[in-house]
Structures are given as C-alpha cells and as structure tokens.
Design a protein around this motif. Structure first.
Motif, PDB file in Angstrom:
ATOM      1  N   ILE A   1      -4.091   7.092  -7.209  1.00 33.80           N
ATOM      2  CA  ILE A   1      -4.100   6.579  -5.839  1.00 33.80           C
ATOM      3  C   ILE A   1      -4.087   7.768  -4.876  1.00 33.80           C
ATOM      4  CG2 ILE A   1      -2.843   5.228  -4.121  1.00 33.80           C
ATOM      5  CD1 ILE A   1      -1.741   3.532  -6.397  1.00 33.80           C
ATOM      6  N   SER A   2      -5.024   7.775  -3.932  1.00 35.80           N
ATOM      7  CA  SER A   2      -5.145   8.896  -2.992  1.00 35.80           C
ATOM      8  C   SER A   2      -5.498   8.381  -1.602  1.00 35.80           C
ATOM      9  CB  SER A   2      -6.221   9.874  -3.470  1.00 35.80           C
ATOM     10  OG  SER A   2      -7.500   9.257  -3.427  1.00 35.80           O
ATOM     11  N   ILE A   3      -5.453   9.276  -0.628  1.00 38.12           N
ATOM     12  CA  ILE A   3      -5.938   8.914   0.692  1.00 38.12           C
ATOM     13  C   ILE A   3      -7.465   8.941   0.687  1.00 38.12           C
ATOM     14  CG2 ILE A   3      -3.887   9.866   1.805  1.00 38.12           C
ATOM     15  CD1 ILE A   3      -5.724  12.187   2.800  1.00 38.12           C
ATOM     16  N   VAL A   4      -8.072   8.295   1.649  1.00 38.22           N
ATOM     17  CA  VAL A   4      -9.529   8.297   1.768  1.00 38.22           C
ATOM     18  C   VAL A   4     -10.004   9.731   2.025  1.00 38.22           C
ATOM     19  CG1 VAL A   4     -11.510   7.455   3.078  1.00 38.22           C
ATOM     20  CG2 VAL A   4      -9.543   5.938   2.650  1.00 38.22           C
ATOM     21  N   GLY A   5     -10.876  10.214   1.158  1.00 35.36           N
ATOM     22  CA  GLY A   5     -11.410  11.554   1.315  1.00 35.36           C
ATOM     23  C   GLY A   5     -10.491  12.665   0.856  1.00 35.36           C
TER      24      GLY A   5
ATOM     25  N   THR B   1      -5.024   3.504   3.212  1.00 41.68           N
ATOM     26  CA  THR B   1      -4.573   3.982   4.513  1.00 41.68           C
ATOM     27  C   THR B   1      -3.515   3.019   5.041  1.00 41.68           C
ATOM     28  OG1 THR B   1      -6.735   4.943   5.010  1.00 41.68           O
ATOM     29  CG2 THR B   1      -5.252   4.554   6.870  1.00 41.68           C
ATOM     30  N   GLY B   2      -2.320   3.530   5.318  1.00 44.76           N
ATOM     31  CA  GLY B   2      -1.246   2.692   5.842  1.00 44.76           C
ATOM     32  C   GLY B   2      -0.379   2.123   4.740  1.00 44.76           C
ATOM     33  N   PRO B   3       0.889   1.842   5.029  1.00 42.14           N
ATOM     34  CA  PRO B   3       1.833   1.360   4.017  1.00 42.14           C
ATOM     35  C   PRO B   3       1.414   0.071   3.332  1.00 42.14           C
ATOM     36  CG  PRO B   3       2.999   2.051   5.997  1.00 42.14           C
ATOM     37  CD  PRO B   3       1.537   2.058   6.336  1.00 42.14           C
ATOM     38  N   ILE B   4       0.864  -0.877   4.068  1.00 40.92           N
ATOM     39  CA  ILE B   4       0.510  -2.169   3.469  1.00 40.92           C
ATOM     40  C   ILE B   4      -0.603  -2.002   2.444  1.00 40.92           C
ATOM     41  CG2 ILE B   4      -0.450  -4.447   3.933  1.00 40.92           C
ATOM     42  CD1 ILE B   4       0.987  -4.419   6.614  1.00 40.92           C
ATOM     43  N   GLN B   5      -1.641  -1.273   2.818  1.00 38.24           N
ATOM     44  CA  GLN B   5      -2.760  -1.076   1.898  1.00 38.24           C
ATOM     45  C   GLN B   5      -2.330  -0.249   0.687  1.00 38.24           C
ATOM     46  OE1 GLN B   5      -6.466   1.335   2.833  1.00 38.24           O
ATOM     47  NE2 GLN B   5      -7.222  -0.753   3.230  1.00 38.24           N
ATOM     48  N   CYS B   6      -1.478   0.747   0.899  1.00 41.56           N
ATOM     49  CA  CYS B   6      -1.019   1.576  -0.219  1.00 41.56           C
ATOM     50  C   CYS B   6      -0.165   0.756  -1.186  1.00 41.56           C
ATOM     51  CB  CYS B   6      -0.244   2.782   0.295  1.00 41.56           C
ATOM     52  SG  CYS B   6      -1.297   4.033   1.085  1.00 41.56           S
TER      53      CYS B   6
ATOM     54  N   ALA C   1       0.781  17.973   2.640  1.00 38.58           N
ATOM     55  CA  ALA C   1       0.908  16.527   2.467  1.00 38.58           C
ATOM     56  C   ALA C   1      -0.335  15.771   2.927  1.00 38.58           C
ATOM     57  CB  ALA C   1       2.130  16.025   3.225  1.00 38.58           C
ATOM     58  N   HIS C   2      -0.740  14.797   2.135  1.00 39.86           N
ATOM     59  CA  HIS C   2      -1.853  13.920   2.478  1.00 39.86           C
ATOM     60  C   HIS C   2      -1.353  12.569   2.968  1.00 39.86           C
ATOM     61  CE1 HIS C   2      -5.635  15.788   0.374  1.00 39.86           C
ATOM     62  NE2 HIS C   2      -5.166  16.504   1.365  1.00 39.86           N
ATOM     63  N   PHE C   3      -0.475  11.934   2.222  1.00 40.64           N
ATOM     64  CA  PHE C   3       0.062  10.648   2.653  1.00 40.64           C
ATOM     65  C   PHE C   3       1.103  10.849   3.756  1.00 40.64           C
ATOM     66  CE2 PHE C   3      -1.331   9.614  -1.675  1.00 40.64           C
ATOM     67  CZ  PHE C   3      -1.965   8.404  -1.480  1.00 40.64           C
ATOM     68  N   THR C   4       1.213   9.871   4.628  1.00 41.29           N
ATOM     69  CA  THR C   4       2.307   9.867   5.587  1.00 41.29           C
ATOM     70  C   THR C   4       3.593   9.471   4.864  1.00 41.29           C
ATOM     71  OG1 THR C   4       2.049   7.543   6.197  1.00 41.29           O
ATOM     72  CG2 THR C   4       0.721   9.170   7.418  1.00 41.29           C
ATOM     73  N   ASN C   5       4.740   9.753   5.474  1.00 43.29           N
ATOM     74  CA  ASN C   5       6.007   9.359   4.859  1.00 43.29           C
ATOM     75  C   ASN C   5       6.098   7.845   4.641  1.00 43.29           C
ATOM     76  OD1 ASN C   5       7.003  11.968   4.602  1.00 43.29           O
ATOM     77  ND2 ASN C   5       7.954  11.950   6.637  1.00 43.29           N
TER      78      ASN C   5
ATOM     79  N   ILE D   1       4.626   3.205  -1.409  1.00 38.14           N
ATOM     80  CA  ILE D   1       4.149   3.353  -2.785  1.00 38.14           C
ATOM     81  C   ILE D   1       5.308   3.332  -3.774  1.00 38.14           C
ATOM     82  CG2 ILE D   1       3.134   5.022  -4.400  1.00 38.14           C
ATOM     83  CD1 ILE D   1       1.198   5.795  -2.103  1.00 38.14           C
ATOM     84  N   VAL D   2       6.329   4.148  -3.505  1.00 37.48           N
ATOM     85  CA  VAL D   2       7.450   4.250  -4.438  1.00 37.48           C
ATOM     86  C   VAL D   2       8.252   2.950  -4.483  1.00 37.48           C
ATOM     87  CG1 VAL D   2       9.597   5.456  -4.966  1.00 37.48           C
ATOM     88  CG2 VAL D   2       7.600   6.750  -4.205  1.00 37.48           C
TER      89      VAL D   2
END
Length: 440
Positions: A176-180, A203-208, A241-245, A251-252
């Motif tokens: 699982i990664s960010i777009v791009g 992108t965003g907590p819900i989608q992740c 960092a790629h993902f936001t906090n 995710i976790v």
C-alpha cells in the motif's frame, strides 16, 4: 561419538518433487535424525550427539544419543513408515527466518519490465525462488510485496501442501502506497502508469483504511506500506514521509482491528518516527534512524529490519548502467548511511530482527546478512537469534518455529561447524527440512 552411517538420504530432483513427494509423505510419517550436535535455540549451547524424532511434521522428541529412547530408535530403524537420516557429522539447528523478501522478483534495474512481465511468469519466478530460498536454509519467509495479485498467496498454499518445495510463506501480498509514491508505478507515460497501477494506492484516512480491508480480503497475512520514499523507484522525491499522520494511523488502526500487523518501508528519520508513533510493528531499512525515531520505535515496541544485503546488492550495480540516473543518485546518497546503520541502532537501543530484501539481490544469498550484522556489532549468538527466536516472535509464531523442541514444527537445518562461534557457516547449509519434509 560418531554414529555409523545408517542411511544416506537420496537427493530428489526439483522436477520429481510434486506428486511423488506427496505420496511418500503419506506413506512415511515418521523420521529419525541422528545429529552430531543440536542447537535447540540461539540461547543454548550445542548438545553433543543426539537423536531427533519427527512425526507428522512436528518434532516429537530430542534425545541424547546414549539415552534409552535413542537406543530404541537406533535398533528399530527398520520400522515400516520410518525414514532415518544420518547427520551425525553435522550441527543441527532451527530453520532460519527472513522477514523481508520478494519471491516473485529477481534483481533488475530495468524498470520497464513491469510493463512486459505477465503474472504467470511472476508465479514461476516465485516458485523458483521459493526452492532456492529453502535450500539456503530459510524455512520461513515474510514476503513484503509481490509483483502481481495472488502470487504469494498461491505460493503460501502450495508450499504448505508440499506441492512446491519452499519455505513457510507469510505474505503482505501487494504494498500500500501513496499515489505516485514508492510502491506505485512510475516512470512511464500517464496512460501506461494508469494501466499498471496495483490498485493499492490511497489518499486520505478513509481510502487508506479501505485498502487495508481490501488487502485482508485478498488474503494478506500482514500489511506492508511504503511510509517514505524509496531508492529504486523511478522518481527523485526524497526519502522522507509519504503518508500523512492521519493516513498512517488509519492504516495501523484498521489493520489492528483485523488482527494484522503493519511493516513499514521507511528511510528518512521523520518518516520512521511517524510510522513508529502510528504503531507499525517493523521498520524496514531504517537508513536515517536518529534518536527521536529510535525513541518512538522503543515506545511502540517496533523492530528494525536493516536489510543490509539489499544495500550491498544495489551498490554493486553502480556505474554499470544497471540503474537509471535518478536511481543511481539515490543509491549513492544512502550508501554511506547504510554502512553504519546497525551500530547506530545498537547505540540507540533499537531491537533488531533479521530481514534481507532478497529480490533486490539474488535469492539464496540471504545468509550473507549474518556477517554484516556481526560486522555492525551483533554477536554470533545475537545474529542467530535475530533470524530464529526474535523473527519467530515478530511473526507471532514463537510457539511454533525458531526453536527445536517437542511440539514445534520440524523446520530443521544442518551445517558444518558451530554458528555460535562463526555465524558465517550458515552461508553453506547441507540439509533442510520444512514442516517435516526434506528439501532435496
């Protein structure tokens, strides 16, 4: 005391494994192993000559060679359904565990292969590498990112059933990664990127959170994220960092709700710190770890998986036209930091578990990691523990693998010499058994 040669195990060709091995396993459910010495776990000393009894894939007894139980097994060697294996000139110990592999890929700087390799071919590559990895003494692996859907999930089932020779497979399936970001497809035209994307970017907590649930639905045993930029991706986006906090926390928390741990590819210190604070179980690579990142890891009980062999592997390709200029520059930047990664981690008090990133370098060379760990400051015993008891605990399998004890899976290897005195003897493994099945 050196035992007489009772039986020499016949080496089976890879092509003959299949149904013949399954049929043999059904007929022969008991194995007696005569060992020159047994190291039951990384905290124990070599035992001296012993006899190991394996029944239906489990260790059911380990007896000193002069005990009454051992004498009975020696005199009853002709029992129907029993195989006898003579390792009386070897040191026998638990099978090794590699927490970071990519079985469905081989080393290549040719990023365009993503657009030309069909999933069927990746599956065959994974089967080939499973066999090679097992023969190298690694009886359990954690696969952290496969090239195509369902490859390592299928391999997990095939090795468990004995259809394909290989280690026990614990898989994250797709990353699982960010777009791009690192882990997504990049380096092609927009149209090609869109076609090749894994479907596991967010992108965003819900989608992740949704992608975590989707990975669970597809059979992942754990979640792998690329928490920071990476070295081999075709973009110069830095290694922080790629993902936001909020994305990492989502995710976790979602993974935890599903009973899954999270492994985080992370190079930059702030990315390591953010991933650890979110509660990931392991940090993969950890190149720029610093005091704040280490404190976050210790607070969360997060392990470092250094993957030193990966750094060694990519450095060998520098200046040879193997990598694109963007990737070459990133390799040169991280190389010097990787050289003192383990000493920094030890000084900062971070727990270390064994993982190599095999696939970035050739599969089967995984045991080269031991010498690098010892060079970095681990003792021989600590290095062996990192790939047995420690790694087993990371997987949540500490009561099944990583030790030779009654009730544990018969994941057994044999070498010349004593790895507690010289861990590099593990680079040349002479015998491998996985779940009670001998690998050639």
């Amino acid at each position: 005391m050196k035992l007489p040669k009772l039986v020499r195990y016949t080496v089976a060709a890879f092509a003959a494994w299949g149904l013949a091995s399954v049929a043999q396993a059904q007929e022969q459910n008991e194995t007696v192993i005569f060992a020159g010495s047994v190291i039951s776990d990384a905290d124990s000393e070599p035992s001296g000559p012993a006899v190991i009894l394996v029944t239906d894939g489990k260790i059911t007894g380990i007896y000193p060679v002069d005990s009454s139980d051992a004498r009975v097994l020696s005199t009853d060697s002709g029992v129907v359904g029993r195989t006898v294996i003579d390792l009386s000139d070897k040191t026998v110990l638990p099978g090794l565990i590699d927490l970071h592999t990519h079985l469905s890929g081989d080393p290549s700087g040719e990023f365009w292969r993503q657009a030309t390799t069909p999933p069927e071919y990746s599956t065959l590559i994974a089967a080939k590498n499973a066999r090679i990895t097992a023969l190298a003494g690694f009886t359990t692996i954690r696969d952290l990112g496969s090239r195509t859907d369902q490859v390592t999930q299928s391999l997990r089932q095939a090795t468990e059933q004995g259809l394909v020779p290989g280690p026990r497979v614990v898989t994250a399936a797709r990353t699982i990664s960010i777009v791009g970001g690192h882990g997504d497809v990049s380096g092609f035209t927009r149209q090609v990127n869109d076609v090749l994307t894994s479907g596991f970017t967010c992108t965003g907590p819900i989608q992740c959170a949704e992608k975590v649930r989707q990975a669970s639905q597809y059979g992942a045993d754990l979640i792998k994220i690329t928490a920071t930029g990476g070295v081999l991706s075709q973009q110069g986006r830095g290694l922080e960092a790629h993902f936001t906090n909020p994305e990492m926390v989502a995710i976790v928390e979602t993974a935890t709700s599903l009973g899954l741990n999270v492994a985080a590819h992370a190079h930059g210190a702030r990315g390591i710190e953010a991933a650890a604070r979110a509660g990931v179980q392991t940090i993969e690579h950890g190149t720029y770890i610093d005091e704040d990142a280490a404190e976050a890891m210790k607070a969360s009980g997060t392990y470092l998986v250094p993957t030193l062999m990966a750094f060694e592997g990519i450095k060998k390709g520098l200046g040879k036209g193997v990598y694109t200029p963007i990737v070459e520059e990133k390799i040169r930047v991280v190389a010097s930091y990787a050289d003192n990664l383990v000493p920094r981690a030890l000084e900062l008090g971070v727990p270390i578990a064994f993982g190599t990133d095999a696939g970035v370098f050739p599969h089967g060379e995984n045991a080269g990691e031991f010498a690098l760990l010892v060079k970095g400051g681990l003792s021989n015993r600590e290095a062996l523990a990192s790939a047995t008891t420690v790694a087993a605990d990371v997987l949540g399998l500490g009561n099944e693998i990583g030790q030779l004890k009654p009730g544990y899976s018969a994941d057994i290897i044999a070498v010349d010499g004593d790895p507690l005195q010289d861990v590099t003897v593990l680079e040349d493994v002479d015998f491998v058994m996985v779940r009670g099945r001998v690998i050639e």
